[in-house]
Write an enzyme that holds these catalytic residues in place. Structure first.
Site, short mmCIF file in Angstrom:
data_model
loop_
_atom_site.label_atom_id
_atom_site.label_comp_id
_atom_site.label_asym_id
_atom_site.label_seq_id
_atom_site.Cartn_x
_atom_site.Cartn_y
_atom_site.Cartn_z
N THR A 132 0.80 -1.23 0.00
CA THR A 132 0.00 0.00 0.00
C THR A 132 0.83 1.27 0.00
OG1 THR A 132 -0.11 -0.26 2.39
CG2 THR A 132 -1.98 -1.07 1.13
N GLU A 137 -9.90 0.64 1.14
CA GLU A 137 -11.11 -0.14 0.89
C GLU A 137 -12.24 0.70 0.31
OE1 GLU A 137 -11.03 -3.55 4.23
OE2 GLU A 137 -10.47 -1.56 4.92
#
Length: 725
Positions: free
Chosen positions: A470, A682
């Site tokens: 990430t 998300e």
């Protein structure tokens, strides 16, 4: 090579670990140079339910290089569950090979340990199991419906009076939406190198949360947590599958204890379908009531899912439905069916990714019934209060996301009536969906080590956080550079070691906010202590290099901990977004292409636009995959998965994807945390599937309520009532 001198937050710099990764210097779990290690290969059951009645290991044990074949007959005794259906969590124990009982097809029933991977793999095929097979395993969803139960007393949520809300509505909707079993497929296979030495465990493991892994290992083996060290310097993707400690890791630790040597266990791609978690099949019933002017009066979201026969997990599909819109009357219900599959667990945006498909498809259906623009319908029912918790949102720019997205997308060119926009044989449709994702912020500690070299200060940040692809390394370095006032290239970040200061690990979209604020706290604490030592005013602006010189120090260490404020606890903290999709459908074949996507998000301060953009692109791709192809099919006779490799479990590739525009709205939310950072990892997948399905309806006039939407399903689907082809 570009050199960046950016000194902090907000800069779109390249990943600081990029060079290590492309040159192969970044070490993943299976790549650490551990001497004298052995290799383990798991053996999977070939029945869905029953028990082992005999095991023949003789042929495997005769092979050169094979040191052990471990089954329930000779395995170490482990801590086992003291309740019948414990809830699966990130710290749950993982007992394995403790009983002859078989709970599902593919369950680990043994492990071979050998000098080489090839020897272990070959020997695993030679171990013979004889089973007493149960003739009636629970492998058919429809046949098992009667076994559905309410998970716990808090499973159902009520607000207002649902029946009264539906009664006062001018228009109502009652529809069922289905999302299939899906599997996480990170590039890096699940792996561990475990070493048991003098009662202490060291594990190089592909785990998203190293602290929780130390707890799971110590509790499973009933040894002190201080005697377990987990290292996960780099994790090649997780999507939730590496949140908890799976049984392959426990078998590796067990084998190391039994054989007195380090053991490497790498789960195969096939085994990742049966042994490392999955997303549940969810049948979701949506009921909506609305006035003719578009005012929502009632909304219900009922989810029927499955869990395993030995552990419980429920994907929270109704989370968005509880809070996204201003609805006075609401019900959220969950029911679970115990089935002979592995226990499902969290997959990227658990609850939101699947629940938003039902919610946002149903909102589009209701807008069509009301003959309202679906963007305006959502805006009309916006709220600044989280009615599910009776708290104000710390900030909420959902209306802005929808309006700005509509403008950028060219929403004004959309025809409300389906099947009216056409080019050649292609039917063209536009779809929209709203998105939300809770933006958690959890207590995080960090250490900073300052070293003076001439006039330059070099800083090292340490915390047990993980980077699952990430960009954690990069944004933590940017934060340290910002608050220390030094260039990013003078910051080193060390992550993924349970000996480092405690963090919540990676998952749930809390990483960026938690890690960066933890690093900030350590840096500010270091500066504060250096000033205090020389009675320098806390507001006096002085370089860190000068502070070290004034203190006659070449090296200085400090720790800091960031915690949520009281204001944070009084508010509901979310990221919000909107998705717009343009889809072209061939009216004869049902083949369709996603031509354009626009994603607008409000997620607080964007620490690094480049890594944030990558997260959104990844989320949009996974969301598109939900619609285009992703599904795990169960073989109806034996309970195995028919789709058990990337050759038949299809995911989107470059040619499947659209032209994508990503917009981050400027947002300052200091209630969320001191730096104003919110999660986006998300948010990117949430509601994407609905926007595409809604676009398909606008193109074809066909409502598609079952994912994935295949050409075959699309051709067979009927037109919405009142429409003509």
């Amino acid at each position: 090579m570009n050199k960046f001198k950016a000194s902090g937050v907000g800069e779109a710099i390249n990943r600081i670990d990029g060079r290590l990764k492309v040159t192969g210097m970044a070490k993943y779990a299976s790549e650490f140079p551990v001497e004298n290690k052995l290799y383990a290969q798991g053996i999977n059951s070939t029945i869905a339910k029953g028990e082992i009645i005999s095991v023949d290991t003789a042929e495997a044990e005769k092979l050169d290089g094979v040191l052990a074949v471990i089954t329930y007959k000779n395995a170490e005794k482990l801590n086992t569950f003291d309740e019948e259906m414990p809830q699966l969590s990130t710290t749950t124990i993982a007992p394995v090979l403790q009983s002859p009982k078989v709970n599902y097809y593919g369950e680990f029933v043994g492990v071979v340990v050998a000098e080489t991977f090839e020897q272990a793999q070959y020997a695993a095929r030679l171990v013979k199991f004889e089973y007493k097979q149960d003739s009636n395993p629970a492998i058919d969803f429809d046949e098992s419906r009667s076994k559905a139960y309410k998970p716990n007393e808090n499973s159902d949520y009520f607000r207002g009076d649902m029946a009264a809300g539906m009664a006062e509505a001018d228009e109502t909707l009652d529809a069922i939406y289905n999302t299939p079993i899906e599997h996480h497929h990170p590039m890096e296979l699940h792996a561990i190198i475990a070493s048991w030495e003098n009662g202490k465990v060291t594990a190089y493991a592909s785990q998203q949360m190293v602290e929780h892994s130390t707890i799971a290992i110590s509790d499973t083996f009933q040894i002190p947590k201080k005697d377990v060290r987990v290292i996960a310097a780099y994790v090649g993707g997780g999507f939730g599958s590496k949140l908890n400690t799976e049984r392959h890791a426990i078998m590796a630790v067990m084998a190391s204890k039994m054989l007195g040597r380090p053991v490497q266990f790498t789960v195969t791609r096939h085994q990742m379908f049966t042994n490392t978690g999955m997303r549940q099949f969810n049948e979701q019933r949506m009921q909506i009531g609305a006035k003719s002017d578009g005012t929502l009066t009632a909304m219900s979201h009922e989810t029927l899912s499955h869990t395993s026969t030995y552990q419980e997990y429920q994907e929270p599909c109704g989370m968005m439905t509880k809070m996204l819109y201003d609805v006075p009357n609401s019900e959220i219900k969950y029911r679970l069916i115990p089935m002979n599959f592995q226990t499902p667990f969290a997959m990227r945006a658990p609850g939101e990714a699947t629940g938003s498909f039902a919610l946002e498809s149903a909102m589009d259906e209701m807008a069509w019934k009301l003959k309202m623009d679906p963007v305006e319908f959502r805006i009309k029912n916006d709220t600044q209060i989280d009615l599910s918790e009776n708290k104000p949102f710390s900030s909420r720019l959902l209306k802005e996301c929808l309006r700005i997205g509509a403008d950028k997308f060219g929403w004004e060119n959309r025809n409300m009536k389906p099947r009216t926009k056409q080019e050649g044989n292609w039917l063209i449709g536009y779809g929209v969906s709203a998105a939300s994702r809770r933006a958690p912020y959890r207590e995080t500690s960090s250490k900073v080590i300052l070293e003076l070299d001439g006039n330059k200060v070099y800083a090292t940040i340490q915390m047990d956080a993980t980077d699952i692809g990430t960009g954690s390394y990069t944004i933590i370095a940017q934060t340290a550079a910002e608050y220390l006032g030094i260039p990013v290239e003078q910051v080193t970040v060390e992550l993924g070691d349970s000996l480092f200061p405690l963090t919540p690990g990676s998952g749930g979209s809390w990483g960026a906010a938690s890690y960066c604020n933890g690093a900030r706290a350590a840096c500010l604490n270091a500066i504060s202590k250096l000033k205090q030592n020389r009675n320098i005013g806390k507001d006096e602006d002085i370089a860190v290099a000068e502070l070290l010189k004034t203190n006659n120090l070449d090296k200085f260490e400090a720790e800091g901990t960031a915690t949520p404020s009281e204001e944070f606890k009084k508010h509901s903290v979310f990221s919000f977004g909107a998705n717009f999709s343009e889809v072209w459908v061939d009216k004869d074949t049902g083949m369709y292409r996603i031509k354009r996507m626009v994603n607008v998000g409000s997620a607080g301060k964007i620490v690094n636009p480049k890594t944030a953009y990558g997260q959104i692109i990844g989320g949009l791709t996974m969301g598109a995959g939900m619609v285009l192809a992703e599904q795990t099919k169960v073989e109806p006779n034996f309970g195995n998965f028919i789709t058990r490799s990337l050759a038949d479990y299809h995911v989107p590739v470059n040619l499947d994807m659209a032209n994508i525009d990503v917009v981050f709205l400027p947002e300052e939310d200091k209630i969320a945390n001191a730096m104003g950072i919110k999660g986006i990892g998300e948010l990117g997948i949430t509601s994407v599937a609905a926007s595409i399905a809604n676009a398909i309806f606008n193109a074809t006039g066909k409502r598609m309520r079952d994912l994935p939407i295949t050409p075959e399903k699309l051709i067979k689907a009927p037109l919405e009532a009142g429409l003509v082809s």
